[in-house]
Write a protein that holds these residues in place. Structure first.
Motif, PDB file in Angstrom:
ATOM      1  N   GLY A 169     100.844 -62.827  -2.964  1.00 30.05           N
ATOM      2  CA  GLY A 169     101.427 -61.596  -3.284  1.00 30.05           C
ATOM      3  C   GLY A 169     100.858 -60.708  -4.464  1.00 30.05           C
ATOM      4  N   SER A 170     101.411 -59.991  -5.015  1.00 30.02           N
ATOM      5  CA  SER A 170     101.064 -59.217  -5.927  1.00 30.02           C
ATOM      6  C   SER A 170     101.936 -59.196  -7.149  1.00 30.02           C
ATOM      7  N   GLU A 171     101.651 -58.486  -8.187  1.00 25.69           N
ATOM      8  CA  GLU A 171     102.355 -58.413  -9.385  1.00 25.69           C
ATOM      9  C   GLU A 171     103.946 -58.016  -8.845  1.00 25.69           C
ATOM     10  N   GLY A 172     105.030 -59.010  -9.035  1.00 26.62           N
ATOM     11  CA  GLY A 172     106.382 -58.669  -8.773  1.00 26.62           C
ATOM     12  C   GLY A 172     106.604 -58.621  -7.284  1.00 26.62           C
ATOM     13  N   GLN A 173     105.760 -59.089  -6.669  1.00 29.28           N
ATOM     14  CA  GLN A 173     105.815 -58.739  -5.020  1.00 29.28           C
ATOM     15  C   GLN A 173     105.522 -60.061  -4.315  1.00 29.28           C
ATOM     16  N   ALA A 202      93.656 -67.399   1.786  1.00 29.23           N
ATOM     17  CA  ALA A 202      94.893 -66.249   2.157  1.00 29.23           C
ATOM     18  C   ALA A 202      94.670 -65.641   0.574  1.00 29.23           C
ATOM     19  N   CYS A 203      94.717 -64.196   0.830  1.00 26.43           N
ATOM     20  CA  CYS A 203      95.084 -63.316  -0.368  1.00 26.43           C
ATOM     21  C   CYS A 203      95.523 -61.895   0.043  1.00 26.43           C
ATOM     22  N   PHE A 204      96.639 -61.655  -0.783  1.00 26.49           N
ATOM     23  CA  PHE A 204      97.260 -60.210  -0.639  1.00 26.49           C
ATOM     24  C   PHE A 204      96.225 -59.316  -1.419  1.00 26.49           C
ATOM     25  N   HIS A 205      95.835 -58.253  -0.895  1.00 27.74           N
ATOM     26  CA  HIS A 205      95.222 -57.011  -1.711  1.00 27.74           C
ATOM     27  C   HIS A 205      96.215 -55.890  -1.808  1.00 27.74           C
ATOM     28  N   PRO A 206      96.554 -55.672  -3.363  1.00 26.24           N
ATOM     29  CA  PRO A 206      97.449 -54.448  -3.120  1.00 26.24           C
ATOM     30  C   PRO A 206      96.899 -53.143  -3.375  1.00 26.24           C
ATOM     31  N   THR A 207      95.867 -52.837  -2.476  1.00 33.61           N
ATOM     32  CA  THR A 207      95.111 -51.858  -2.302  1.00 33.61           C
ATOM     33  C   THR A 207      95.206 -50.899  -0.927  1.00 33.61           C
ATOM     34  N   ASP A 208      94.656 -49.728  -0.797  1.00 33.91           N
ATOM     35  CA  ASP A 208      94.955 -49.298   0.335  1.00 33.91           C
ATOM     36  C   ASP A 208      93.590 -49.476   1.287  1.00 33.91           C
ATOM     37  N   PRO A 209      93.862 -50.268   2.685  1.00 32.63           N
ATOM     38  CA  PRO A 209      92.810 -50.757   3.127  1.00 32.63           C
ATOM     39  C   PRO A 209      92.075 -49.743   4.080  1.00 32.63           C
ATOM     40  N   GLY A 210      92.322 -48.484   3.943  1.00 34.70           N
ATOM     41  CA  GLY A 210      91.522 -47.432   4.547  1.00 34.70           C
ATOM     42  C   GLY A 210      92.009 -47.324   6.166  1.00 34.70           C
ATOM     43  N   SER A 211      91.646 -46.280   6.648  1.00 38.15           N
ATOM     44  CA  SER A 211      92.120 -45.576   7.911  1.00 38.15           C
ATOM     45  C   SER A 211      90.961 -45.674   8.871  1.00 38.15           C
ATOM     46  N   GLY A 250      98.923 -52.226   0.773  1.00 36.71           N
ATOM     47  CA  GLY A 250      98.034 -53.354   0.677  1.00 36.71           C
ATOM     48  C   GLY A 250      97.720 -53.987   2.047  1.00 36.71           C
ATOM     49  N   TYR A 251      96.887 -54.863   1.982  1.00 35.10           N
ATOM     50  CA  TYR A 251      96.703 -55.841   3.145  1.00 35.10           C
ATOM     51  C   TYR A 251      96.482 -57.062   2.739  1.00 35.10           C
ATOM     52  N   TRP A 252      96.386 -58.083   3.940  1.00 37.21           N
ATOM     53  CA  TRP A 252      96.131 -59.671   3.854  1.00 37.21           C
ATOM     54  C   TRP A 252      94.925 -59.686   4.234  1.00 37.21           C
TER      55      TRP A 252
END
Length: 188
Positions: free
Chosen positions: A89-93, A113-122, A141-143
């Motif tokens: 997860g990320s901070e608080g999530q 596994a990792c959750f990345h709390p950033t915009d994965p792009g389009s 974010g994305y995994w």
């Protein structure tokens, strides 16, 4: 239960219980060979990796609770039909990822596994998944899921994926929600 102030120098522990609302941080890669209990609080790995298990025959046991791994969480998996939980997860999530194998992986190996709390792009959007057209990805974010230590894309077997996305913003209609995937980089 690990209770320490300062720096831990032993990189492998038999068991670890985290019960600290303030959380703990790793300053090096850390291996839990036996039991990892995430009772309360987050383990923040930074650039390091928290590993559960030490081989295809010593898988370790996860006792999930109200804890989360913020960063990379690596697990040893056997070549058996089973469900494997990654409480990332990320901070608080909490953004837990679970894999349930319906066709066993072969041989055993690891998944990180990792959750990345950033915009994965389009890049590559819009794309089509009839009857829907996918026009955007969540900016929350994305995994990522990376195989290793014997696993390869062709040896992972067949699995279903369950992602916990609570707290994700911008979803107005869950019936049109899609899971999109891409290789390391490039278009969706």
């Amino acid at each position: 239960t690990l209770s320490a102030v300062g720096t831990m120098t032993n990189l492998q522990k038999i068991g670890l219980q985290v019960d600290n609302a303030m959380g703990v941080s790793l300053n090096t890669n850390f291996v839990v060979a036996d039991t990892l209990e995430l009772t309360n609080g987050a383990i923040t790995t930074g650039t390091n990796i928290l590993t559960l298990g030490s081989s295809g025959t010593t898988l370790g046991t996860l006792v999930p609770g109200n804890g989360t791994v913020i960063g990379k969480f690596k697990r040893w998996l056997s070549s058996a039909l089973s469900t494997w939980v990654f409480p990332v997860g990320s901070e608080g999530q909490s953004k837990t990822l679970s894999l349930t194998f319906t066709s066993a992986p072969n041989p055993s190996g690891t998944l990180t596994a990792c959750f990345h709390p950033t915009d994965p792009g389009s890049a590559g959007l819009p794309t089509s998944d009839p009857p829907a057209s996918i026009v955007k990805a969540s900016v929350d974010g994305y995994w990522s899921l990376t195989e290793g230590d014997g696993f390869g894309r062709s040896s992972l077997g067949t699995y279903s994926l369950d992602l916990q996305a609570s707290g994700t913003t911008g979803i107005l209609d869950y019936t049109t929600l899609r899971l999109i995937k891409r290789a390391v980089s490039g278009n969706w």
